[in-house]
Design a protein around this motif. Sequence first.
Motif, short mmCIF file in Angstrom:
data_model
loop_
_atom_site.label_atom_id
_atom_site.label_comp_id
_atom_site.label_asym_id
_atom_site.label_seq_id
_atom_site.Cartn_x
_atom_site.Cartn_y
_atom_site.Cartn_z
N GLU A 24 71.35 76.08 2.92
CA GLU A 24 72.75 75.82 2.57
C GLU A 24 72.92 75.27 1.16
O GLU A 24 74.05 75.03 0.72
CB GLU A 24 73.38 74.86 3.59
N SER A 25 71.81 75.04 0.46
CA SER A 25 71.89 74.52 -0.91
C SER A 25 71.71 75.61 -1.95
O SER A 25 71.78 75.34 -3.14
CB SER A 25 70.80 73.45 -1.13
N LEU A 26 71.48 76.83 -1.50
CA LEU A 26 71.32 77.93 -2.45
C LEU A 26 72.66 78.23 -3.12
O LEU A 26 73.72 77.99 -2.55
CB LEU A 26 70.79 79.18 -1.74
N ASP A 27 72.57 78.75 -4.32
CA ASP A 27 73.77 79.08 -5.09
C ASP A 27 74.43 80.32 -4.48
O ASP A 27 73.91 81.43 -4.60
CB ASP A 27 73.35 79.34 -6.54
N THR A 28 75.57 80.12 -3.84
CA THR A 28 76.24 81.24 -3.16
C THR A 28 76.88 82.22 -4.13
O THR A 28 77.35 83.28 -3.72
CB THR A 28 77.30 80.71 -2.17
N ASN A 29 76.91 81.88 -5.42
CA ASN A 29 77.37 82.85 -6.40
C ASN A 29 76.30 83.90 -6.64
O ASN A 29 76.58 85.01 -7.08
CB ASN A 29 77.72 82.17 -7.73
N ARG A 30 75.06 83.52 -6.36
CA ARG A 30 73.96 84.45 -6.59
C ARG A 30 73.36 85.00 -5.30
O ARG A 30 72.75 86.06 -5.30
CB ARG A 30 72.86 83.75 -7.42
N TYR A 31 73.54 84.25 -4.20
CA TYR A 31 72.91 84.67 -2.95
C TYR A 31 73.88 84.70 -1.77
O TYR A 31 74.65 83.75 -1.58
CB TYR A 31 71.74 83.74 -2.60
N ASP A 32 73.82 85.79 -1.03
CA ASP A 32 74.49 85.84 0.26
C ASP A 32 73.43 85.37 1.25
O ASP A 32 72.41 86.04 1.44
CB ASP A 32 74.87 87.28 0.62
N VAL A 33 73.64 84.21 1.83
CA VAL A 33 72.63 83.64 2.72
C VAL A 33 72.93 84.04 4.17
O VAL A 33 73.99 83.73 4.70
CB VAL A 33 72.58 82.11 2.59
N GLU A 34 72.00 84.74 4.76
CA GLU A 34 72.13 85.11 6.17
C GLU A 34 71.20 84.22 6.99
O GLU A 34 70.04 84.03 6.64
CB GLU A 34 71.74 86.58 6.37
N ILE A 35 71.73 83.67 8.06
CA ILE A 35 70.95 82.79 8.94
C ILE A 35 70.63 83.56 10.21
O ILE A 35 71.55 84.04 10.89
CB ILE A 35 71.75 81.52 9.30
#
Lengths: 78, 78
Positions: A24-35
Amino acid sequence: MSTTATFYHAGCPVCVAAEQKIAESLDTNRYDVEIVHLGEAKERIGEAEAAGIISVPALVIDGQAFHINHGADLTDLK
Amino acid sequence: MSTTATFYHAGCPVCVAAEQKIAESLDTNRYDVEIVHLGEAKERIGEAEAAGIISVPALVIDGQAFHINHGADLTDLK
């Protein structure tokens, strides 16, 4: 353009900590984080293995697998 | 307000991959990411140990230590 980062876990306390502090700390402007909860989505264990994951929690970014601490082995989730 | 996230490494290939894909992917609006090379800054090994780190690469966020894959044990850096 965003890249997908996939966080695999199994709901364990170690997994939850890694999810909250790293995934949840990844830069969401660069990464779409899928859990992905592999305990619930067992059909995706094969995909995780193919990415080189042997335990969870783990994060796959740009095709590279990063094991973050150790919660459970993938073999124990099958 | 930003929180400091500290990434400890030892210059190893596993460390470089984790630095490029995870440490550099954190949201810099929320985290000030400090990169510490423990092979060069041996005086900070004690601080890393106190944070619960036993191997590098590792990331400390909000006081929690996350080991990312395994490059080298801290004891081998002394």
